[in-house]
Enzyme design. Structure first.
Site, PDB file in Angstrom:
ATOM      1  CD  GLU A 297      -0.479   1.088 -45.671  1.00 15.45           C
ATOM      2  OE1 GLU A 297       0.389   1.122 -46.447  1.00 15.45           O
ATOM      3  OE2 GLU A 297      -1.768   1.155 -46.495  1.00 15.45           O
TER       4      GLU A 297
ATOM      5  N   GLY B 135      -7.131   2.061 -49.281  1.00 17.50           N
ATOM      6  CA  GLY B 135      -7.295   0.795 -49.946  1.00 17.50           C
ATOM      7  C   GLY B 135      -8.592   0.012 -49.689  1.00 17.50           C
TER       8      GLY B 135
ATOM      9  CG  HIS C  77       1.170   5.621 -44.905  1.00 15.45           C
ATOM     10  ND1 HIS C  77       0.730   4.504 -44.646  1.00 15.45           N
ATOM     11  CD2 HIS C  77       0.623   6.023 -46.181  1.00 15.45           C
ATOM     12  CE1 HIS C  77      -0.242   4.253 -45.513  1.00 15.45           C
ATOM     13  NE2 HIS C  77      -0.202   5.132 -46.404  1.00 15.45           N
TER      14      HIS C  77
ATOM     15  CB  SER D 149     -10.277   4.871 -52.043  1.00 18.92           C
ATOM     16  OG  SER D 149      -9.989   3.684 -50.972  1.00 18.92           O
TER      17      SER D 149
ATOM     18  CE  LYS E 201      -0.869   2.312 -49.636  1.00 20.94           C
ATOM     19  NZ  LYS E 201      -1.811   2.065 -48.883  1.00 20.94           N
TER      20      LYS E 201
ATOM     21  CG  ASN F 189       2.426   5.319 -50.360  1.00 20.21           C
ATOM     22  OD1 ASN F 189       3.446   4.566 -50.387  1.00 20.21           O
ATOM     23  ND2 ASN F 189       1.591   5.201 -49.126  1.00 20.21           N
TER      24      ASN F 189
ATOM     25  CD  GLU G  10      -2.903   8.734 -46.937  1.00 22.87           C
ATOM     26  OE1 GLU G  10      -3.081   8.625 -48.287  1.00 22.87           O
ATOM     27  OE2 GLU G  10      -2.055   7.919 -46.379  1.00 22.87           O
TER      28      GLU G  10
HETATM   29  P1  PGA Z   1      -4.842   4.181 -51.482  1.00 23.36           P
HETATM   30  O1  PGA Z   1      -3.723   4.309 -50.605  1.00 23.36           O
HETATM   31  O2  PGA Z   1      -5.105   5.215 -52.399  1.00 23.36           O
HETATM   32  O3  PGA Z   1      -4.517   2.742 -51.830  1.00 23.36           O
HETATM   33  O4  PGA Z   1      -6.147   4.036 -50.564  1.00 23.36           O
HETATM   34  C1  PGA Z   1      -3.444   5.627 -50.080  1.00 23.36           C
HETATM   35  C2  PGA Z   1      -2.183   5.704 -49.055  1.00 23.36           C
HETATM   36  O5  PGA Z   1      -2.045   4.791 -48.389  1.00 23.36           O
HETATM   37  O6  PGA Z   1      -1.497   6.689 -49.334  1.00 23.36           O
END
Ligand code: PGA
Length: 261
Positions: free
Chosen positions: A104, A180, A102, A219, A14, A12, A174
């Site tokens: 976010e 993150g 997701h 992460s 982003k 992803n 997740e």
């Molecule tokens: P990250 O993000 O691996 O940077 O924690 C995962 C995601 O948001 O899908």
């Protein structure tokens, strides 16, 4: 990891990279890195770079050893007056996959369980692989609500699908507090969530539930991925930060392949 299910590792990206040329460069490096590895590797660039990335990697593919292309969201409706949005028909021209729900988007764009349900069904109806995301917030975890949140989000996400078998659905667990933050879940906690997800899928379709790849996200890096892939219900990863480096991403795909046995 179960040997019946092919590993799926999705990146992803982003809102990265900022430039089209960088996106194309990263896509080509990832494609070359994962070439021939028996896993379904997927890159999900920003919507505006989808066409360029797709062209650069030969259109994308769902086949193991190739590279799939995915969007990070889409509108459920096929057409209409939706300023700024992208329809499933448009996504399907450049991609095979789409990340939906997701955290976010739930947090910053008011994506609801009902909205995710409509998008998952629409993606499947348009031949796209929905990667539907579920996961609890830190405060929900502290309040002991992890299982309840997963159940609510998952039941909603699949509620408008006519069936699970043959839908090529992918679910990503997740935990929001792990995204993150460099504070990944433990393999054990991720497995508990994945087992719960598979049990809920099995209620509506016992055979179909065994087909569904369940990914861990939050992460995930080359240093911790093997811990997740060792778990029986975890079939891959949804990778954010570590997917922006072709070498790290390829390493995670390799670890998934190693664990698949
Ligand atoms: P990250 O993000 O691996 O940077 O924690 C995962 C995601 O948001 O899908």
């Amino acid at each position: 990891m179960n040997e019946l299910r092919m590993p799926v590792v999705a990146g992803n990206w982003k809102m990265n990279p900022s430039r089209s040329a960088e996106a194309v460069g990263l896509a080509v490096s990832v494609r070359d890195g994962v070439a021939g590895l028996p896993a379904r590797s997927v890159i999900c660039p920003p919507t505006i770079w989808l066409a360029a990335v797709s062209a650069a990697v030969g259109g994308g593919s769902r086949e193991p050893g190739g590279i799939g292309v995915g969007a990070q969201t889409m509108r459920a409706e096929e057409a209409g007056a939706y300023t700024g949005e992208t329809s499933p028909v448009m996504v399907a021209e450049a991609a095979q996959y789409v990340i939906l729900g997701h955290s976010e988007r739930r947090q910053y764009d008011n994506e609801t369980d009902a909205g995710v349900a409509a998008k998952v069904a629409s993606a499947a109806a348009h031949g796209l692989v929905p990667i539907a995301c579920v996961g609890e917030l830190a405060e929900e975890r502290r309040a002991g609500l992890t299982a309840a949140v997963i159940e609510r989000q998952l039941r909603a996400a699949i509620s408008l699908l006519p069936r699970i078998a043959g839908t090529s659905l992918v679910i990503a667990y997740e935990p929001v507090w792990a995204i993150g933050t460099c504070d990944a879940a433990s393999g054990e906690d991720a497995q508990a969530a994945a087992a719960q997800i598979r049990a809920i899928l099995a209620e509506s379709d016992p055979t179909g539930a065994d087909e569904v790849p369940i990914l861990y996200g939050g992460s995930c890096t080359p240093d911790n991925a093997a811990e997740f892939f060792a778990e029986p219900d975890i079939d891959g990863a949804l990778v954010g930060g570590a997917s922006l480096n072709a070498e790290s991403f390829t390493r995670i795909v390799q670890l998934a392949v190693d664990a698949h046995g």
